[in-house]
Design an enzyme around this catalytic site. Structure first.
Site: not given
Length: 427
Positions: A283, A349
């Site tokens: 990271r 959704c």
């Protein structure tokens, strides 16, 4: 905390270019959503860490899981960086990108026999072993190939990294590593493993760590165990200090540890150690170099709030839905507008398809281009085709130029492995 919830307004400063590439023009040309990475920013992070490590016998092994794009791996290889892998696929990517097998370490709790055998056959540098069964499997497979595997035991120092529970790996209840007591028994019986050179220690307590104290505590326990082992006649030729350095996701609130301070803590804790050091940043090297460009589809008024619906979704960036993670989100245009509060959501959704709640932004309208910051790590690498949405393209930026390093996925590519059930068989 809910994703991106805020009591105070973030900065409205716009980002119109990264690495001297005009972002609006880039989005017009390639469409959105779009992942973009600054190669200059990545090289700067690598250079800063290498400078801090000057004088030490140290190897940086990039945690491939953070961003496995081949172009990113090639950039790492060209800078002299190796790889920390957790799968055979990551190993193949690393080798394909030009990384030497001698600069690859294999971590992870679930290495299969096939993966171990494959890694042995190419001669990777070291296995970070996380269970006794894995150690015995490594012995058996190395013996079958007539080679000696170099191995380190991943110890679990029971240190709280003070990070999100899902990215904490150094507590006793986590699945990673073994206790120091178990590791002590492994070294005592290492003569029974003629095809495993068990001479290393490995520790990794978590990710997105923003304080030095957890690192110091873990390294002190590693250092004490190393001294104990050497006094008992067990050489420790390698210490892998893992990764975990945090980055700035939230301007003004996240204060990452500087590379120089981190390395100073390593030097202090391991003072007097003359073996090789391995570091596994992921990271830290790529997150802040990456952004996700997304365009507003529409503004949807609600009874209690307004929804800013964008064309990026949780399948493009899972961190907010998975970790309740904050990412700064800013407009690409610097045009002054009235501050407005939105829930910023995608079209998938799922109610969890939310990038920010109660976020104060300049007033937005359909077609506006937004920038989600610090997405270079665990953005595209965790992406999926949920809702049959194609994988977004990835672009590498470099001093005013760009190169598409993964094109937008075509529908035909998405369904390439699927077929009707025409051929029925019995087991």
């Amino acid at each position: 905390m809910t994703p991106g919830s805020a009591a105070t307004a973030p900065s409205f400063a716009a980002d119109t270019a990264i690495d001297d590439v005009d972002l609006a023009a880039l989005a017009d040309r390639l469409g959105t959503p779009l992942h973009a990475y600054s190669s200059s920013a990545i090289r700067q992070r690598i250079g800063g860490l290498q400078a801090a490590l000057s004088g030490l016998d140290a190897t940086i092994c990039y945690a491939v899981k953070a961003n496995p794009n081949l172009a990113i791996l090639q950039l790492m290889a060209n800078a002299g960086v190796g790889a920390d892998i957790v799968s055979a696929g990551e190993m193949r990517r690393s080798l394909h990108a030009g990384m030497s097998a001698e600069r690859i370490v294999f971590s992870g709790v679930g290495k299969t026999a096939d993966e171990i055998a494959g890694a042995l056959s190419v001669g990777i540098h070291r296995f970070n072993v996380e269970s006794h069964d894995e150690l015995l499997t490594l012995q058996r497979l190395a013996g079958a190939q007539g080679v000696t595997a170099r191995a380190a035991v991943r110890i679990n120092p029971d240190v709280d990294a003070h990070t999100h529970a899902k990215i904490s790996t150094g507590k006793s209840e986590n699945k990673f590593g073994v206790s120091i007591d178990e590791a002590r028994h492994w070294f005592a019986e290492r003569s029974l493993l003629p095809h495993v050179q068990l001479d290393g220690l490995h520790v990794h307590i978590g990710s997105q760590i923003l304080a030095l104290e957890p690192f110091r505590l873990a390294l002190q326990r590693v250092a004490a165990f190393r001294r104990e082992l050497e006094q008992a006649g067990h050489p420790v030729n390698s210490i892998d200090v893992g990764g975990g350095l945090g980055v700035c996701y939230r301007a003004g609130e996240d204060h990452p540890v500087a590379a120089a301070d981190y390395v100073a803590a390593i030097r202090e804790a391991l003072a007097g150690y003359r073996g090789r050091l391995l570091l596994e940043p992921g990271r830290y090297l790529v997150a802040e170099a990456g952004v996700l460009l997304t365009r507003v589809i529409r503004v949807k008024p609600g009874i209690a709030r307004q929804f800013l619906v964008v064309d990026a979704a949780m399948n493009d960036l899972q961190r907010p839905s998975l970790y309740d993670a904050w990412h700064d989100i800013v407009p690409v245009s610097g045009e002054p507008r009235t501050p407005t509060t939105y829930d910023i959501v995608g079209p998938v959704c799922e109610s969890g398809d939310t990038f920010a709640r109660n976020r104060v932004m300049p007033e937005c309208m359909a077609g506006d281009l937004l920038l989600i910051k610090a997405t270079g790590a665990y953005g595209a690498s965790m992406a999926s085709t949920y809702n049959s949405r194609p994988l977004a393209p990835e672009v590498l930026l470099n001093q005013g130029r760009y190169a598409v390093v993964r094109r937008r996925q075509h529908f035909e590519e998405m369904i390439a492995g699927e077929q009707p059930a025409h051929h029925w068989e019995t087991t």
